[in-house]
Write an enzyme that holds these catalytic residues in place. Structure first.
Site, PDB file in Angstrom:
ATOM      1  N   LYS A   1     -11.030 -41.043 -35.094  1.00 15.45           N
ATOM      2  CA  LYS A   1     -12.237 -42.047 -34.618  1.00 15.45           C
ATOM      3  C   LYS A   1     -13.415 -41.238 -34.993  1.00 15.45           C
ATOM      4  CE  LYS A   1     -10.198 -45.776 -33.085  1.00 15.45           C
ATOM      5  NZ  LYS A   1      -8.592 -45.171 -33.287  1.00 15.45           N
TER       6      LYS A   1
HETATM    7  C1  LIG Z   1      -7.774 -46.167 -33.579  1.00 14.42           C
HETATM    8  C2  LIG Z   1      -6.461 -45.531 -33.775  1.00 14.42           C
HETATM    9  C3  LIG Z   1      -5.451 -45.871 -34.494  1.00 14.42           C
HETATM   10  C4  LIG Z   1      -5.435 -47.500 -35.226  1.00 14.42           C
HETATM   11  O1  LIG Z   1      -6.656 -47.327 -36.451  1.00 14.42           O
HETATM   12  P1  LIG Z   1      -7.065 -48.713 -36.774  1.00 14.42           P
HETATM   13  O2  LIG Z   1      -8.217 -48.574 -37.494  1.00 14.42           O
HETATM   14  O3  LIG Z   1      -7.691 -49.495 -35.400  1.00 14.42           O
HETATM   15  O4  LIG Z   1      -6.126 -49.450 -37.478  1.00 14.42           O
HETATM   16  C5  LIG Z   1      -4.243 -45.006 -34.986  1.00 14.42           C
HETATM   17  N1  LIG Z   1      -4.175 -43.999 -34.290  1.00 14.42           N
HETATM   18  C6  LIG Z   1      -5.166 -43.675 -33.528  1.00 14.42           C
HETATM   19  C7  LIG Z   1      -4.759 -42.062 -32.795  1.00 14.42           C
HETATM   20  C8  LIG Z   1      -6.300 -44.215 -33.177  1.00 14.42           C
HETATM   21  O5  LIG Z   1      -7.235 -43.760 -32.284  1.00 14.42           O
END
Ligand SMILES: *Cc1c(COP(=O)(O)O)cnc(C)c1O
Length: 488
Positions: free
Chosen positions: A106
């Site tokens: 993120k």
């Molecule tokens: C948010 C997240 C995901 C999923 O990603 P999306 O874009 O919501 O599909 C997968 N793994 C981790 C560690 C995340 O923080």
């Protein structure tokens, strides 16, 4: 470049306006009118991550183009390693997207979103304060808090499901410092938190109440187009680095496999493909909450089921918001069709969809045992430690390869540092698990022959600064009361 609502093409805004709004007034998501071309990949090879970022963002956000050089340098500075996204080659190539401040992917988008938002406000002569409401399944919350900390004119409030995030994730959020930030636990799951946030966005009376207090509402979730577009960069960059290293020929096709929750990360890979990245298959990996696997296999999106809490909490989601954008694109922009599907989801928790790019998408899921085995496999075969989310993708990839014999080079999005989930990782490796989470971190560091990141090491001595636990239905009220207390 204009951005349209997935539910109404007459709603048309510039990139900067779409970033400020976060979500279209009709509840739809903003999508680019067309996909710009990356151009000749050979010309991009000489660009480093920051310059490539500036190039790609400029193709979409042309109204803040002049700021992008400075923005990408500030966002991807020494918070990240020099190469920004290190690659680990095994039988697949892992894109380590977790080397930012909060140790999850993120950070890739949330390190830059605050800068994009500020430039957007300036470009529109907007002098309101911005209130960012964030629903998080664990990682977005902390990354948004770090990204927006002390950003002037911005107030951010994060809502996470009580009991639905890992211990480390929760501590990261509850110890967050910064006068413009608040964190609340929600008695409910991620979908409850996300629904409450989305509802606030489409509630005109409520938005007026916020405006009265001097705040414009915006979003840092992947429903915001300013989150999505920066995620295209690392797929293109990783491809170019592999070409540069002679591991791929220019123009050679790759598969991309992504552990998926809200469908933002894999959608960014789809955008990269539409812009000209040679991608053969997009492999959507889920955990036991396999709503997407079922959807891609049957054409029915059915969220009428219980949400299961797993060891990959950031994928514990039943309503995958960004899928709406894919539906818009693959239907050739059929807003009526998208609107009908989303109405079905709202009213009956399900919808049917007949249009598919069957050749492009593959989907599969990994149960707890599969995740355990994938963590162990990567460690035994490559001396490489991966987190449970990444392991879900690795498991789905291995199963896909076994089933199809497809040996196309494959990129796997590695979305979190194993340090965020020490319990599951140690269990999977068959190692003793100390009852104390912080001892576990030290044990894990030893196995990984890596230093425990400072921010995680210091977590245990930090004060808890946020304590609110609220009902999802009280979110709107709580926001107003909190704003009443203090100013930005
Ligand atoms: C948010 C997240 C995901 C999923 O990603 P999306 O874009 O919501 O599909 C997968 N793994 C981790 C560690 C995340 O923080």
């Amino acid at each position: 470049m204009d951005f349209l609502s997935t539910r109404n093409k007459d709603i048309k805004l510039s990139g900067s306006e779409a970033i400020i709004r976060g979500i279209a007034p009709d509840g739809g998501l903003f999508v680019p009118e067309t996909f710009p071309s990356l151009g000749d990949l050979n010309d991009l090879i000489k660009l480093d991550y920051r310059d490539l970022a500036s190039h790609i963002l400029g193709l979409y956000f042309d109204d803040i183009k002049d700021n992008l050089g400075d923005i990408t340098k500030a966002a991807y500075d020494s918070k990240f390693p020099e190469e920004v996204v290190p690659l680990k080659e095994t039988d697949a190539v892992f894109l380590e997207l977790y080397h930012g401040k909060t140790h999850a992917f993120k950070d890739m988008a949330l390190s830059i979103l605050p800068y994009l938002l500020k430039a957007s406000l300036e470009a529109n002569g907007n002098d309101k304060n911005v209130l960012i409401l964030v629903a998080t399944s664990g990682d977005t919350g902390k990354a948004a808090l770090e990204g927006f900390k002390d950003v002037e004119g911005v107030r951010a409030m994060v809502f996470y499901p009580k009991g639905g995030v890992s211990k480390i994730q929760e501590l990261q959020m509850l110890t967050q410092e910064g006068d413009n930030l608040d964190v609340f636990a929600i008695k409910g799951n991620f979908d409850d938190a996300q629904s409450a946030v989305k509802e606030a966005f489409t509630n005109k009376a409520y938005k007026d109440q916020l405006l009265d207090r001097g705040y414009e509402l915006s979003s840092a979730n992947s429903i915001n187009i300013g989150r999505l577009i920066p995620q295209i960069i690392y797929y293109v960059n990783s491809y170019l680095r592999l070409v540069e290293a002679g591991r791929l020929e220019e123009g050679q096709e790759v598969n991309i496999c992504v552990p998926t929750g809200n469908f933002g990360n894999i959608l960014a890979a789809y955008y990269a493909r539409e812009m000209g990245l040679p991608v053969k298959k997009l492999i959507v990996a889920s955990n036991d909450n396999k709503v997407l696997t079922d959807f891609f296999q049957s054409g029915t999106y059915d969220s009428k089921r219980d949400l299961l809490l797993t060891s990959s909490p950031s994928m514990d989601i039943l309503i995958s918001s960004n899928l709406e954008r894919l539906l818009y694109h693959i239907s050739g922009g059929d807003t009526e069709k998208v609107k009908a599907a989303m109405k079905g989801l709202d009213e009956n928790k399900s919808y049917d969809w007949d249009l598919f790019e069957k050749d492009l998408f593959e989907a599969g899921f990994a149960g707890e045992e599969d995740i355990t085995e994938a963590i162990k496999l990567a460690y035994d075969k490559y001396d490489y430690v991966i987190d449970p989310h990444t392991a879900a993708a690795y498991s789905v990839y291995e199963a896909y390869k076994e089933r199809t014999g497809d040996d196309t080079p494959t990129l796997i999005a590695s979305t979190a540092s194993p340090f965020k989930f020490p319990g599951k990782v140690l269990d999977s490796l068959g190692l003793d698990k100390d009852p104390d989470d912080f001892k576990r971190l030290e044990d894990l560091a030893r196995i990984m022959k890596a230093n425990l990141p400072k921010s995680l090491r210091e977590l245990k001595d930090k004060d808890i600064l946020h304590e609110g636990v609220i009902e999802p239905g009280d979110m709107k009220k709580e926001v107003l009361e909190t704003l009443g207390d203090s100013d930005v």
